[in-house]
Design a protein around this motif. Structure first.
Motif, mmCIF file in Angstrom:
data_model
loop_
_atom_site.group_PDB
_atom_site.id
_atom_site.type_symbol
_atom_site.label_atom_id
_atom_site.label_comp_id
_atom_site.label_asym_id
_atom_site.label_seq_id
_atom_site.Cartn_x
_atom_site.Cartn_y
_atom_site.Cartn_z
ATOM 1 N N TYR A 37 -2.507 -2.765 8.720
ATOM 2 C CA TYR A 37 -3.794 -2.227 9.178
ATOM 3 C C TYR A 37 -4.928 -2.636 8.244
ATOM 4 N N LEU A 38 -4.708 -2.474 6.931
ATOM 5 C CA LEU A 38 -5.756 -2.791 5.958
ATOM 6 C C LEU A 38 -6.080 -4.284 5.939
ATOM 7 N N LEU A 39 -5.039 -5.108 5.917
ATOM 8 C CA LEU A 39 -5.231 -6.544 5.731
ATOM 9 C C LEU A 39 -5.654 -7.272 7.004
ATOM 10 N N SER A 40 -5.344 -6.701 8.143
ATOM 11 C CA SER A 40 -5.620 -7.390 9.402
ATOM 12 C C SER A 40 -6.630 -6.637 10.267
ATOM 13 N N ASN A 41 -6.319 -5.407 10.615
ATOM 14 C CA ASN A 41 -7.168 -4.657 11.545
ATOM 15 C C ASN A 41 -8.427 -4.096 10.880
ATOM 16 N N TYR A 42 -8.261 -3.517 9.677
ATOM 17 C CA TYR A 42 -9.408 -2.914 8.983
ATOM 18 C C TYR A 42 -10.317 -3.985 8.399
ATOM 19 N N GLY A 43 -9.736 -5.118 8.023
ATOM 20 C CA GLY A 43 -10.532 -6.225 7.489
ATOM 21 C C GLY A 43 -10.606 -6.278 5.980
ATOM 22 N N PHE A 49 -5.253 -8.021 -4.713
ATOM 23 C CA PHE A 49 -5.799 -6.767 -5.233
ATOM 24 C C PHE A 49 -5.015 -5.576 -4.684
ATOM 25 N N LEU A 50 -4.643 -5.638 -3.408
ATOM 26 C CA LEU A 50 -3.856 -4.560 -2.806
ATOM 27 C C LEU A 50 -2.517 -4.418 -3.521
ATOM 28 N N SER A 99 3.107 -12.506 -1.457
ATOM 29 C CA SER A 99 3.361 -13.382 -0.307
ATOM 30 C C SER A 99 3.592 -12.565 0.957
ATOM 31 N N GLY A 100 4.340 -11.460 0.818
ATOM 32 C CA GLY A 100 4.582 -10.592 1.971
ATOM 33 C C GLY A 100 3.301 -9.985 2.505
ATOM 34 N N ASN A 101 2.410 -9.558 1.593
ATOM 35 C CA ASN A 101 1.144 -8.978 2.026
ATOM 36 C C ASN A 101 0.224 -10.032 2.649
ATOM 37 N N VAL A 102 0.240 -11.248 2.086
ATOM 38 C CA VAL A 102 -0.563 -12.326 2.668
ATOM 39 C C VAL A 102 -0.091 -12.617 4.096
ATOM 40 N N SER A 103 1.223 -12.626 4.295
ATOM 41 C CA SER A 103 1.763 -12.935 5.626
ATOM 42 C C SER A 103 1.321 -11.915 6.666
ATOM 43 N N LEU A 104 1.107 -10.663 6.231
ATOM 44 C CA LEU A 104 0.694 -9.623 7.172
ATOM 45 C C LEU A 104 -0.735 -9.823 7.679
ATOM 46 N N LYS A 105 -1.518 -10.659 6.981
ATOM 47 C CA LYS A 105 -2.858 -10.982 7.473
ATOM 48 C C LYS A 105 -2.787 -11.822 8.740
ATOM 49 N N TYR A 106 -1.681 -12.581 8.871
ATOM 50 C CA TYR A 106 -1.597 -13.582 9.944
ATOM 51 C C TYR A 106 -0.509 -13.305 10.976
ATOM 52 N N ILE A 235 -11.802 3.934 2.724
ATOM 53 C CA ILE A 235 -11.086 2.812 2.137
ATOM 54 C C ILE A 235 -10.412 3.221 0.825
ATOM 55 N N LEU A 236 -11.069 4.083 0.049
ATOM 56 C CA LEU A 236 -10.470 4.547 -1.214
ATOM 57 C C LEU A 236 -9.248 5.429 -0.945
ATOM 58 N N TRP A 237 -9.337 6.275 0.070
ATOM 59 C CA TRP A 237 -8.202 7.123 0.429
ATOM 60 C C TRP A 237 -7.066 6.284 0.987
#
Length: 314
Positions: A37-43, A49-50, A99-106, A235-237
Motif C-alpha cells: 500500500y505504501l510503496l505502490s498505492n499511497y505513493g 528508507f522504509l 529488494s523485496g520492498n522494491v519489487s512491491l512497487k512494481y 504517513i507517520l502512523w
C-alpha cells in the motif's frame, strides 16, 4: 474429581498456540500488504528508507523484548570474528528486504508471493555450491514444479514487470543465501545465536548500512517524508505501525517455532502464502488469470513435496 481442572491447562495451551499462529499470520500478511500500500498505492516510493525504519524498530524492540521482557536469554558476541560474520549476514539480510520492498512497487502481492515460494530452490542451490552438500535425487526432482510454477505464473501474470520480477528473484535468492550462510558462519556451539539475538545484533548494523544508502539513492527522503506528514499526518502512523509489524513478524516467528516446531512453521508458511494471495487480491483487486493461479498452485505443491522429502530424509 473435576474435569475442568484436567481440561483447562490443555485448552489454555492450545488457545495460546492458536493465538501465536494467528498473530504470526496477521503480522506477516499485514506488513506485506501495508508495504504494498505504501510503496505502490499511497505513493511513498522509498523502499530503502522504509526498510531502514523497519530495522530501527527491530533494534529498539529487540532490546526491549530480550533485556526487559526476557522473551529470550541474552546472548553476547564473543569475538571480533563473530561480529564480522554478523555484519556479513546483515548485509545479505538488507539486500533481501530492500529488494523485496522494491519489487512491491512494481508487482502485485499475489505474484510476489509466487516468486517468493521458490526459496527452497535457491536454498538447495546455495547449499550445494557453498557446502557441496548433495541431497537425494528425489529432493531435486521436487524442485522442478517449484520453478516450473513460477515460469507458468510469469507467463499468465497481467501485471508482469521485468525489473520488479528481477528484484523479487534477488530478494528470494538473498533470503536463501542468508539461511545457508547463517548455518555456515554461526555453526560452532560458541557462536550460535537464536533468531531473536541475531536480530538484536543485525538490526542496528542494518540501520548503519541503510542510512547512507537512503540518503544517496533516495535524495532528500527525510525532508520529503516530513513534508508529506505536514499534509497528511497518517504517513507517520503508517510508518510507525508498519515498522512495529516488521518486528512482530520476527517475534511471532520465534515464538511459534518455540511452542511448536520448525516443521510446523514451514507448513504454516506454505499456507500463509496462499492466504496472503487471496487477501491481497480481495483488497487491491489486482487482475489474476487462471494461468497465474495454476502456476502458483504448482509452485506451492512443489514446496510441500520438497518439505515432505526433506523431512523423511532426516
Amino acid at each position: 474429581m473435576s474435569t475442568k481442572g484436567n481440561w483447562s491447562p490443555l485448552a489454555s495451551g492450545r488457545f495460546f498456540t492458536f493465538f501465536l499462529v494467528a498473530s504470526w499470520y496477521a503480522s506477516n500478511i499485514g506488513v506485506l500488504l501495508l508495504n504494498k500500500y505504501l510503496l505502490s498505492n499511497y505513493g511513498f516510493r522509498y523502499p530503502i528508507f522504509l526498510t531502514m525504519c523497519h530495522m530501527a524498530a527491530c533494534s529498539l524492540l529487540s532490546y526491549v523484548a530480550i533485556a526487559w521482557l526476557r522473551v529470550a536469554p541474552m546472548q553476547t558476541v564473543r569475538s571480533r570474528l563473530q561480529l564480522v560474520k554478523i555484519v556479513a549476514l546483515s548485509l545479505v539480510f538488507c539486500s533481501s528486504v530492500v529488494s523485496g520492498n522494491v519489487s512491491l512497487k512494481y508487482l502485485p502481492v499475489s505474484f510476489n508471493q509466487a516468486v517468493g515460494a521458490t526459496t527452497p530452490f535457491f536454498t538447495a542451490v546455495f547449499a550445494y555450491i557453498m557446502t557441496v552438500k548433495r541431497e537425494s535425487w528425489i529432493t531435486y526432482i521436487t524442485l522442478i514444479p517449484v520453478v516450473s510454477g513460477v515460469v507458468i505464473a510469469s507467463g499468465g501474470e497481467p501485471s508482469f514487470h521485468l525489473f520488479g520480477f528481477l528484484m523479487c528473484i534477488g530478494a528470494t535468492a538473498a533470503r536463501a543465501l542468508k539461511s545457508v550462510l547463517q548455518g555456515i558462519l554461526l555453526s560452532s556451539e560458541g557462536e550460535k545465536l537464536n533468531s531473536m539475538n541475531l536480530l538484536l545484533y543485525m538490526a542496528p548494523i542494518a540501520v548503519v548500512l541503510l542510512l547512507p544508502a537512503a540518503i544517496i539513492m533516495e535524495e532528500n527522503v527525510v525532508g520529503i517524508t516530513l513534508a508529506l506528514a505536514r499534509k497528511d499526518i497518517r504517513i507517520l502512523w503508517y510508518l510507525l505501525f508498519n515498522s512495529s509489524l516488521a518486528y512482530f513478524v520476527n517475534l511471532t516467528n520465534f515464538l511459534v517455532t518455540k511452542h511448536t516446531s520448525a516443521l510446523t512453521l514451514q507448513v504454516l508458511g506454505n499456507a500463509k502464502g496462499a492466504v496472503a494471495v487471496v487477501v491481497s487480491i480481495l483488497i487491491f483487486r489486482n487482475p489474476v488469470t487462471v494461468t497465474g493461479m495454476l502456476g502458483y498452485t504448482v509452485t506451492v505443491v512443489g514446496v510441500i513435496l520438497y518439505s515432505e522429502v526433506k523431512k523423511r530424509n532426516k
